[in-house]
Design a protein around this motif. Structure first.
Motif, PDB file in Angstrom:
ATOM      1  N   ALA A 146       0.851  -1.200   0.000  1.00 26.40           N
ATOM      2  CA  ALA A 146       0.000   0.000   0.000  1.00 26.40           C
ATOM      3  C   ALA A 146       0.878   1.239   0.000  1.00 26.40           C
ATOM      4  CB  ALA A 146      -0.908  -0.006   1.226  1.00 26.40           C
ATOM      5  N   THR A 147       0.391   2.279  -0.655  1.00 27.72           N
ATOM      6  CA  THR A 147       1.235   3.466  -0.804  1.00 27.72           C
ATOM      7  C   THR A 147       0.851   4.602   0.128  1.00 27.72           C
ATOM      8  OG1 THR A 147      -0.204   4.128  -2.609  1.00 27.72           O
ATOM      9  CG2 THR A 147       1.859   3.032  -3.205  1.00 27.72           C
ATOM     10  N   THR A 148      -0.365   4.557   0.664  1.00 30.32           N
ATOM     11  CA  THR A 148      -0.787   5.641   1.566  1.00 30.32           C
ATOM     12  C   THR A 148      -0.940   5.113   2.984  1.00 30.32           C
ATOM     13  OG1 THR A 148      -3.118   5.233   1.191  1.00 30.32           O
ATOM     14  CG2 THR A 148      -2.020   6.776  -0.307  1.00 30.32           C
ATOM     15  N   LEU A 149      -0.780   6.022   3.941  1.00 23.18           N
ATOM     16  CA  LEU A 149      -0.918   5.659   5.348  1.00 23.18           C
ATOM     17  C   LEU A 149      -2.327   5.151   5.626  1.00 23.18           C
ATOM     18  CD1 LEU A 149       0.662   5.666   7.981  1.00 23.18           C
ATOM     19  CD2 LEU A 149      -0.210   7.957   8.428  1.00 23.18           C
ATOM     20  N   ARG A 150      -3.317   5.780   4.991  1.00 23.28           N
ATOM     21  CA  ARG A 150      -4.713   5.390   5.187  1.00 23.28           C
ATOM     22  C   ARG A 150      -4.930   3.937   4.775  1.00 23.28           C
ATOM     23  NH1 ARG A 150      -9.427   8.556   5.269  1.00 23.28           N
ATOM     24  NH2 ARG A 150     -11.293   7.416   4.674  1.00 23.28           N
ATOM     25  N   ALA A 151      -4.269   3.519   3.719  1.00 23.04           N
ATOM     26  CA  ALA A 151      -4.436   2.141   3.249  1.00 23.04           C
ATOM     27  C   ALA A 151      -3.617   1.152   4.077  1.00 23.04           C
ATOM     28  CB  ALA A 151      -4.017   2.051   1.780  1.00 23.04           C
ATOM     29  N   GLN A 152      -2.600   1.654   4.788  1.00 19.59           N
ATOM     30  CA  GLN A 152      -1.725   0.751   5.550  1.00 19.59           C
ATOM     31  C   GLN A 152      -2.264   0.439   6.945  1.00 19.59           C
ATOM     32  OE1 GLN A 152       1.910   2.961   5.348  1.00 19.59           O
ATOM     33  NE2 GLN A 152       2.755   1.691   3.701  1.00 19.59           N
ATOM     34  N   VAL A 153      -3.082   1.353   7.471  1.00 17.46           N
ATOM     35  CA  VAL A 153      -3.550   1.188   8.856  1.00 17.46           C
ATOM     36  C   VAL A 153      -4.271  -0.148   9.077  1.00 17.46           C
ATOM     37  CG1 VAL A 153      -5.169   2.105  10.552  1.00 17.46           C
ATOM     38  CG2 VAL A 153      -3.551   3.624   9.441  1.00 17.46           C
ATOM     39  N   PRO A 154      -5.152  -0.604   8.167  1.00 19.20           N
ATOM     40  CA  PRO A 154      -5.782  -1.915   8.393  1.00 19.20           C
ATOM     41  C   PRO A 154      -4.761  -3.056   8.498  1.00 19.20           C
ATOM     42  CG  PRO A 154      -6.957  -0.710   6.699  1.00 19.20           C
ATOM     43  CD  PRO A 154      -5.728   0.074   6.987  1.00 19.20           C
ATOM     44  N   TYR A 155      -3.701  -2.977   7.712  1.00 16.03           N
ATOM     45  CA  TYR A 155      -2.676  -4.027   7.789  1.00 16.03           C
ATOM     46  C   TYR A 155      -1.894  -3.940   9.103  1.00 16.03           C
ATOM     47  CZ  TYR A 155      -3.681  -4.764   2.885  1.00 16.03           C
ATOM     48  OH  TYR A 155      -4.318  -5.048   1.711  1.00 16.03           O
ATOM     49  N   LEU A 156      -1.730  -2.706   9.591  1.00 14.96           N
ATOM     50  CA  LEU A 156      -1.102  -2.516  10.896  1.00 14.96           C
ATOM     51  C   LEU A 156      -1.949  -3.207  11.974  1.00 14.96           C
ATOM     52  CD1 LEU A 156       1.408  -0.902  11.893  1.00 14.96           C
ATOM     53  CD2 LEU A 156      -0.153   0.932  12.517  1.00 14.96           C
TER      54      LEU A 156
END
Lengths: 83, 132
Positions: free
Chosen positions: A30-40
């Protein structure tokens, strides 16, 4: 600690490792923080799964040892007590 | 040869040390990786892979080490039960009882040190102790 308990713990840790790996792959894709949060969040879930598996194994093993210690101590004759 | 023998007997402690070391290396690698990039979106993959991976390995190491401690306690109980089984049908001397009591005391101290108090067990007074 029985083999079944140990096997369940190993299985739990393998599942947790898979979840953390999937979270890593997803987050790095994912390239944006918004898209990475679920994976976090998925990674945190993986850690919780591992913690639950480990804690369950250790708690069960400690209960087994406590029960066996009580059994061993119960084999002693109390003998005469102080008046 | 002694080292190999120790490794074979204490495989779980060896695995725990390896897991601890790998976890520490992963955490340091994650720290270096995160500090080397500017954007949070670049840092998150380091957090998830190295950070969570390091924590996972530290947890596995701790579990293995504690499991080895519990196995030692289990073996101590094995020895005590064997000792008691040998005493069945034969005269139990005060010395052998004292030996068993010493082992039980050591086990209780170890349990207390691990945070598992066994005060609820209320160990009965042994004849050899009552005479003292």
């Amino acid at each position: 600690m029985s083999r079944r308990n140990a096997g369940a713990c190993v299985a739990g840790n393998l599942i947790a490792a898979l979840i953390v790996t999937a979270a890593w792959i997803g987050a790095s894709g994912a390239t944006t923080l918004r898209a990475q949060v679920p994976y976090l969040n998925l990674g945190v879930i993986g850690l919780l799964v591992a913690a639950f598996a480990n804690a369950t194994l250790l708690a069960q093993a400690q209960r087994d040892i406590d029960a066996r210690t009580r059994r061993v101590l119960g084999r002693f004759d109390p003998g005469p007590t102080e008046p | 040869m002694e080292l190999l023998k120790w490794c074979r007997l204490q495989w779980d402690r060896l695995a725990a040390v390896i897991a601890f070391a790998a976890g520490a290396v992963l955490l340091i690698a994650g720290w270096l990786g995160v500090s080397g990039v500017v954007y949070p979106a670049e840092q998150i993959p380091y957090v998830v892979s190295a950070g969570f991976g390091g924590l996972f390995l530290l947890g596995v190491g701790g579990t293995l080490w504690h499991s080895a401690d519990l196995r030692d306690q289990w073996r101590t109980l094995d020895r005590i039960e064997q000792h008691l089984a040998r005493g069945v049908g034969t005269a139990v001397t005060p010395d052998s009882l004292d030996d068993v009591v010493a082992r039980l005391d050591a086990l209780e101290q170890r349990n207390a040190g691990n945070g598992h108090s066994m005060t609820m067990l209320e160990r009965p007074t042994l004849p050899s102790e009552a005479r003292r």
